[in-house]
Design an enzyme around this catalytic site. Structure first.
Site, PDB file in Angstrom:
ATOM      1  N   LYS A 261       6.520 -11.671  -5.080  1.00 26.04           N
ATOM      2  CA  LYS A 261       6.309 -10.437  -5.856  1.00 26.04           C
ATOM      3  C   LYS A 261       7.589  -9.610  -5.887  1.00 26.04           C
ATOM      4  O   LYS A 261       8.157  -9.282  -4.837  1.00 26.04           O
ATOM      5  CB  LYS A 261       5.178  -9.609  -5.229  1.00 26.04           C
ATOM      6  CG  LYS A 261       5.029  -8.196  -5.820  1.00 26.04           C
ATOM      7  CD  LYS A 261       3.939  -7.376  -5.126  1.00 26.04           C
ATOM      8  CE  LYS A 261       3.915  -5.938  -5.637  1.00 26.04           C
ATOM      9  NZ  LYS A 261       2.916  -5.086  -4.941  1.00 26.04           N
ATOM     10  N   ASP A 266       7.395   0.589  -7.741  1.00 27.93           N
ATOM     11  CA  ASP A 266       5.955   0.712  -7.956  1.00 27.93           C
ATOM     12  C   ASP A 266       5.546   2.188  -7.905  1.00 27.93           C
ATOM     13  O   ASP A 266       5.366   2.748  -6.824  1.00 27.93           O
ATOM     14  CB  ASP A 266       5.198  -0.096  -6.889  1.00 27.93           C
ATOM     15  CG  ASP A 266       3.689  -0.026  -7.079  1.00 27.93           C
ATOM     16  OD1 ASP A 266       3.244   0.448  -8.146  1.00 27.93           O
ATOM     17  OD2 ASP A 266       2.962  -0.475  -6.158  1.00 27.93           O
ATOM     18  N   LYS A 273       0.841   6.986  -7.837  1.00 27.44           N
ATOM     19  CA  LYS A 273       0.844   7.187  -6.391  1.00 27.44           C
ATOM     20  C   LYS A 273       1.171   8.642  -6.064  1.00 27.44           C
ATOM     21  O   LYS A 273       1.858   9.300  -6.841  1.00 27.44           O
ATOM     22  CB  LYS A 273       1.924   6.298  -5.747  1.00 27.44           C
ATOM     23  CG  LYS A 273       1.578   4.830  -5.669  1.00 27.44           C
ATOM     24  CD  LYS A 273       2.677   4.062  -4.955  1.00 27.44           C
ATOM     25  CE  LYS A 273       2.356   2.573  -4.875  1.00 27.44           C
ATOM     26  NZ  LYS A 273       1.162   2.266  -4.086  1.00 27.44           N
ATOM     27  N   ASP A 284       9.123  -2.737  -3.011  1.00 26.36           N
ATOM     28  CA  ASP A 284       7.992  -3.537  -3.475  1.00 26.36           C
ATOM     29  C   ASP A 284       8.443  -4.853  -4.128  1.00 26.36           C
ATOM     30  O   ASP A 284       7.628  -5.576  -4.677  1.00 26.36           O
ATOM     31  CB  ASP A 284       7.139  -2.702  -4.440  1.00 26.36           C
ATOM     32  CG  ASP A 284       5.674  -3.087  -4.421  1.00 26.36           C
ATOM     33  OD1 ASP A 284       5.249  -3.729  -3.436  1.00 26.36           O
ATOM     34  OD2 ASP A 284       4.963  -2.754  -5.380  1.00 26.36           O
ATOM     35  N   ASP A 343      -2.474   0.583  -9.958  1.00 28.84           N
ATOM     36  CA  ASP A 343      -1.638   0.469  -8.755  1.00 28.84           C
ATOM     37  C   ASP A 343      -1.883  -0.861  -8.024  1.00 28.84           C
ATOM     38  O   ASP A 343      -1.131  -1.223  -7.124  1.00 28.84           O
ATOM     39  CB  ASP A 343      -1.910   1.653  -7.819  1.00 28.84           C
ATOM     40  CG  ASP A 343      -0.810   1.842  -6.779  1.00 28.84           C
ATOM     41  OD1 ASP A 343       0.243   1.197  -6.925  1.00 28.84           O
ATOM     42  OD2 ASP A 343      -1.022   2.622  -5.842  1.00 28.84           O
ATOM     43  N   GLU A 345      -1.110  -3.727  -8.932  1.00 38.29           N
ATOM     44  CA  GLU A 345      -0.351  -4.461  -9.951  1.00 38.29           C
ATOM     45  C   GLU A 345       0.227  -5.771  -9.422  1.00 38.29           C
ATOM     46  O   GLU A 345       0.499  -6.679 -10.193  1.00 38.29           O
ATOM     47  CB  GLU A 345       0.781  -3.576 -10.493  1.00 38.29           C
ATOM     48  CG  GLU A 345       2.090  -3.580  -9.677  1.00 38.29           C
ATOM     49  CD  GLU A 345       1.949  -3.015  -8.270  1.00 38.29           C
ATOM     50  OE1 GLU A 345       0.955  -2.316  -8.019  1.00 38.29           O
ATOM     51  OE2 GLU A 345       2.820  -3.294  -7.418  1.00 38.29           O
ATOM     52  N   ARG A 347      -1.054  -8.224  -7.691  1.00 43.10           N
ATOM     53  CA  ARG A 347      -1.922  -9.387  -7.983  1.00 43.10           C
ATOM     54  C   ARG A 347      -1.892  -9.734  -9.462  1.00 43.10           C
ATOM     55  O   ARG A 347      -2.084 -10.882  -9.840  1.00 43.10           O
ATOM     56  CB  ARG A 347      -3.338  -9.086  -7.468  1.00 43.10           C
ATOM     57  CG  ARG A 347      -4.002  -7.934  -8.138  1.00 43.10           C
ATOM     58  CD  ARG A 347      -5.175  -7.373  -7.335  1.00 43.10           C
ATOM     59  NE  ARG A 347      -4.748  -6.514  -6.226  1.00 43.10           N
ATOM     60  CZ  ARG A 347      -5.580  -5.919  -5.377  1.00 43.10           C
ATOM     61  NH1 ARG A 347      -6.887  -6.098  -5.479  1.00 43.10           N
ATOM     62  NH2 ARG A 347      -5.124  -5.172  -4.403  1.00 43.10           N
TER      63      ARG A 347
END
Ligand code: BES
Ligand code: MN
Ligand code: ZN
Length: 489
Positions: A261, A266, A273, A284, A343, A345, A347
């Site tokens: 990933k 993010d 967030k 991230d 959020d 995201e 996956r």
């Protein structure tokens, strides 16, 4: 850094630092050295300056020999691999704090496995010498480490030749960690998906075993990666799907595929967030960075294995084109997803990358992701969460984690958890509610990984540290490399 192994007489090796691992009772080389120094070490122990406890360090300057020092490194109680690794890390950090240029590490007093111990020494010294390298014009560059070479001393020729193997391997792992750390630490205005793609291309340059290809958003659209593209929709930076192939073995050997990933920042998207500590969401992309680190290590090591690295890279931003909660998208697999929280995201980009991974006819697929805050609640910052659809693979990874000191801990993927992903409007929702967040995230991924042996490492807790020491750790490069190497044997 130059690493060599030697079993020549210890006193004949020229160096300005000597690292001596010992408990309170001086034995073997430690006792010999103490004698040659007229009891200097034992008198410090007697005086209470050095207790020999695990990880304690004391730098002694040898009078007359200017710049020469002995670094005493306590070993008492270091009975497990993890404790021994912690001791070696402490020794490496103490060494790098000195002005030493040429050091000798006395490979006694800890483990009898010279190859393993030397690999950890080289890795630790390499990692301890990492300094964040800011990009041009940002801030002043920090001074590079002074240490130029390290000789690992072993008490027999056989041990020295085993150590030599370990040094090369360990140094490559340390460098791989540093590659991952550097990419992780770079701010998100520099380390964009395009930057990562360019770094991946640079990695392959001049390397016969390596090829990098980068898919654009248009190409991803053609592949129907509707889930991945729903994450990049809200960003001005174009998403990239980076594919790095390392072919060190015959083409007929099925590859291990690593999927990392790389959300270069993010924000949470429309499910924004909270502001506090949001800067850390530049990390991230550490899953993707670890894949780059592994590739770097494979290149240095030239291991006879086939590994494909797939890095879905994007920002998660909230602009006018951004995906909204309640939107339904179709993934490359054909399965539809109701996005209840933008959020969640990671996956969404991983699922399309996992489907794409099937093209490489993988032996095994391992994805690595800073996927859930929940894994920190469950396991803290000590160990990564491991979830897998294959018991043997899970066991192999757990063993690789223990051996490398980069540990993982398994969680279940039972159907009772999977049921939490039910949606009224699509094949699944992208969140499973407030409970068991790490497990439901992995259950989501498992739905896209049915065709092969697959494991998932949730490294949200281990990929970086916060606070005064804020920085990327280089994990999980060591566990991945250990796993890959164990398969090469
Ligand atoms: N990148 C985060 C996970 C994360 C959070 C890592 C904090 C490290 C520290 C991920 O994309 C995320 O936001 N996950 C959500 C999932 C939730 C919306 C189901 C989370 O963990 O809160
Ligand atoms: Mn998120
Ligand atoms: Zn994320």
């Amino acid at each position: 850094m130059d690493f060599t192994a030697s079993s020549a007489s210890l006193l004949n090796i020229k160096a300005d630092s000597l690292i001596l691992a010992t408990g309170p009772q001086l034995q073997n080389s430690a006792a010999d050295l103490d004698k040659s120094l007229e009891g200097a070490i034992s008198s410090l122990i007697k005086a209470g300056d050095f207790s020999g406890k695990s990880g304690e360090t004391l730098v002694i300057h040898i009078p007359g020999a200017s710049g020469k020092r002995i670094i005493l490194l306590g070993t008492e109680g270091a009975s497990t691999a993890q404790k021994q690794i912690n001791v070696i890390n402490a020794g490496a950090n103490a060494l790098l704090k000195t002005a030493s240029i040429k050091a000798v590490w006395v490979g006694e007093g800890l483990s009898d496995d010279a190859e393993w111990q030397a690999s950890i020494v080289a890795r630790s010294v390499q990692a301890a010498s990492y300094k964040y390298a800011p990009q041009p014009k940002m801030v002043k560059k920090s001074k590079p480490a002074k240490l130029k070479s390290l000789t690992y001393w072993a008490n027999s020729k056989a041990a020295a030749s085993a150590a030599k193997k370990g040094l090369g391997y360990g140094a490559s792992v340390g460098n791989g960690m540093n590659v991952a750390r550097q990419l992780g630490n770079l701010p998100a205005n520099i380390c964009t998906p395009t930057y990562l793609a360019n770094q991946a291309k640079a990695l392959a340059k001049g390397q016969a075993k390596v090829t990098t290809s980068v898919l654009s958003e248009a190409e991803m659209k053609k592949l129907k990666m509707g889930s991945l593209l729903s994450v990049s929709a809200g960003s001005d930076q174009p998403a990239k799907l980076i594919v790095i192939k390392y072919q060190g073995a015959k083409a007929s050997i099925k590859p291990t595929v690593l999927v990392g990933k790389a959300v270069t920042f993010d924000t949470g998207g429309i499910s924004l967030k909270p502001g506090g500590g949001m800067d850390e969401m530049k990390y991230d992309m550490c899953g993707g960075a670890s894949v780059m680190g592994v590739m770097n290590a494979l290149i240095e090591n030239q291991l006879p294995v086939n590994v494909v690295g797939i890095i879905p890279a994007t920002e998660n931003m909230p602009n006018g084109q951004a995906t909204k909660p309640g939107d339904v998208v179709t993934s490359m697999s054909g399965q539809t997803i109701e996005i209840l929280n933008t959020d969640a995201e990671g996956r969404l980009i991983l699922c399309d990358a996992l489907t794409y991974a099937g093209r490489f006819k993988p032996d095994t697929v391992i994805d690595i992701a800073t996927l859930t805050g929940a894994v920190i609640g469950a396991l803290g910052k000590v160990t990564a969460g491991l979830l897998s659809n294959d018991d043997q693979l899970a066991e192999d990874l757990l063993a690789s984690g223990t051996k490398s000191g980069d540990r993982a801990w398994r969680m279940p993927l039972w159907e009772e958890y999977d049921e939490l992903l039910k949606s009224n409007f699509a094949d699944m929702a992208n969140i499973g509610g407030p409970q068991a967040g790490t497990i439901t995230a992995a259950c989501f991924l498992a739905r896209f990984a049915k065709k092969y042996k697959w494991a998932h490492l949730d490294v949200a807790g281990t990929a970086w540290v916060s606070g005064a020491q804020k920085g990327a750790t280089g994990r999980p490069v060591p566990i991945l490399m250990e796993y890959i190497r164990s398969k090469a044997k």
